[in-house]
Design an enzyme around this catalytic site. Sequence first.
Site, PDB file in Angstrom:
ATOM      1  CB  SER A  14      38.959 -15.582  74.826  1.00  0.00           C
ATOM      2  OG  SER A  14      38.735 -16.579  75.287  1.00  0.00           O
ATOM      3  CE1 TYR A  99      42.090 -16.040  78.737  1.00  0.00           C
ATOM      4  CE2 TYR A  99      42.845 -18.330  79.284  1.00  0.00           C
ATOM      5  CZ  TYR A  99      42.247 -17.304  78.326  1.00  0.00           C
ATOM      6  OH  TYR A  99      41.734 -17.999  77.295  1.00  0.00           O
ATOM      7  N   GLY A 176      17.301 -25.685  70.963  1.00  0.00           N
ATOM      8  CA  GLY A 176      17.789 -26.457  69.641  1.00  0.00           C
ATOM      9  C   GLY A 176      19.087 -25.873  69.249  1.00  0.00           C
ATOM     10  CD  GLU A 182      28.078 -27.902  72.558  1.00  0.00           C
ATOM     11  OE1 GLU A 182      29.099 -27.921  71.676  1.00  0.00           O
ATOM     12  OE2 GLU A 182      28.229 -27.008  73.260  1.00  0.00           O
ATOM     13  CB  THR A 311      36.447 -19.062  72.050  1.00  0.00           C
ATOM     14  OG1 THR A 311      35.426 -18.951  73.373  1.00  0.00           O
ATOM     15  CG2 THR A 311      37.836 -18.526  72.857  1.00  0.00           C
ATOM     16  CG  HIS A 436      43.117 -47.966  54.447  1.00  0.00           C
ATOM     17  ND1 HIS A 436      41.500 -47.779  54.402  1.00  0.00           N
ATOM     18  CD2 HIS A 436      43.206 -49.272  54.546  1.00  0.00           C
ATOM     19  CE1 HIS A 436      41.008 -48.740  54.356  1.00  0.00           C
ATOM     20  NE2 HIS A 436      41.844 -49.860  54.412  1.00  0.00           N
TER      21      HIS A 436
END
Length: 459
Positions: A14, A99, A176, A182, A311, A436
């Site tokens: 990137s 890319y 961790g 993830e 990134t 709301h």
Amino acid sequence: MSFDYDLFVIGGGSGGVRAARISAGYGAKVALAEESRMGGTCVIRGCVPKKLMVFASAAPAEAAQARGFGWEDATAGNFSWDAFKVRLDAELNRLEAAYTKGLEVAGVNIFHQRAHIVGPHEVELADGMRVSAKHILIAAGGRPYLPGIPGDDLGMISDDLFLLDRLPGRVLVVGGGFIACEFSTILNGLGVDTTLVYRGDKVLRGFDNDLRELLTMQLADSGIHVRLKQNPARLDKQGDQTRVTFEDGKVEDFDAVIFATGRAPYTKGLGLENAGVTLAPNGAVAVDEWSQTNIPSIFAVGDVTDRVNLTPVAIREGHAFADTIFGNKPHNLDHGLVASAVYTRPHEVASIGMTEDEAIQRGGVEIYDTRFRPMKSLFAGSDARVMMKLIVDEATRKVLGCQIFGPEAGELIQLVAIPITMGATKEDFDLTVAVHPTLAEELVTMRQPSRRHEAPAPA
């Protein structure tokens, strides 16, 4: 002195792609070398495939929630890794082509091979070709690393997850941080019996302590076997499985072991020593606030510098480099205020600015926070709670930080990052009319501080 190129970029991720494309747009003659696939870690083996896998893994929980809303027969059905993998590969191929085309349209000359530095203005390609450049930009990124225990070569790194032919039945995830949390969420959601082992007392070291506690509990509540203050000591081959001996002497067999124990700057073999470029002890390229190394003609952006390894940061660093060197618009990136998110499920973790732990050390700070059960999951029968926290300077009233634990927290932190970056005060938040019913309205309806952290007494 005449050069073959105004800029030679090493790395097609990137940061490198953005720097090359913007520089070429300013009229610079630019070349870029990438030894692997165009798009780098984020596009090919990081952010993009990971987020798509997060979406896929959330289906069982979403089906369960739908049943809570009366869709009695709602089910996620059977997950097909093969079908998902075909679509995933097609999407990554599309992005890689985009890319590449973007660079070609901008006029960048692409070398699909490895390159290393020979001198302050010279680069050698894998085929032996040498080219000269007025400026060289290192954007080689980072790579996962193994922990250095006996048999660690039997384990996988995070990159390998996207290349699996089939999902393992039982997996051990070691670590961790972002990636470990993830990937554990993903594998668990896809039906894999998942164990997470981490040497600390709670996951996400460096994040706000409340976020760490909440995510640690969520991982366990979602069905992941979370083992804290523990680490593997060695790995051995046991038939088709991997036998893991833990530091406490326990032994277990897994179908796969994934090491998510960190990433290191990818500088080995780049020839930086040939030009006299200074490296940090961990191998990162040492740069100043302008991304310039100690060698005036050589710059570096992205994870290879080990500043803020995200990134969007690499992209902004690459763009700032191009603007400064070729666009006559000098500016740099302030790394002190960068939002981030961890894409776990059902709730994400998101943060910008000061944590409460840092606020305690600094003092002179008010903490506004709230915890509640959100309408959607509450109605469906869930006890899951959202947490939102604002950290406010008592003297200036500026909002110094925001911490969120909840559904789509990454989306929320992106929006709240705008006023915080602009220097908004707590009173600016208070003047904003709530929408709301939403989760985000809580960010503008917290009126009284929950606690204060006093400034240290003068010495």
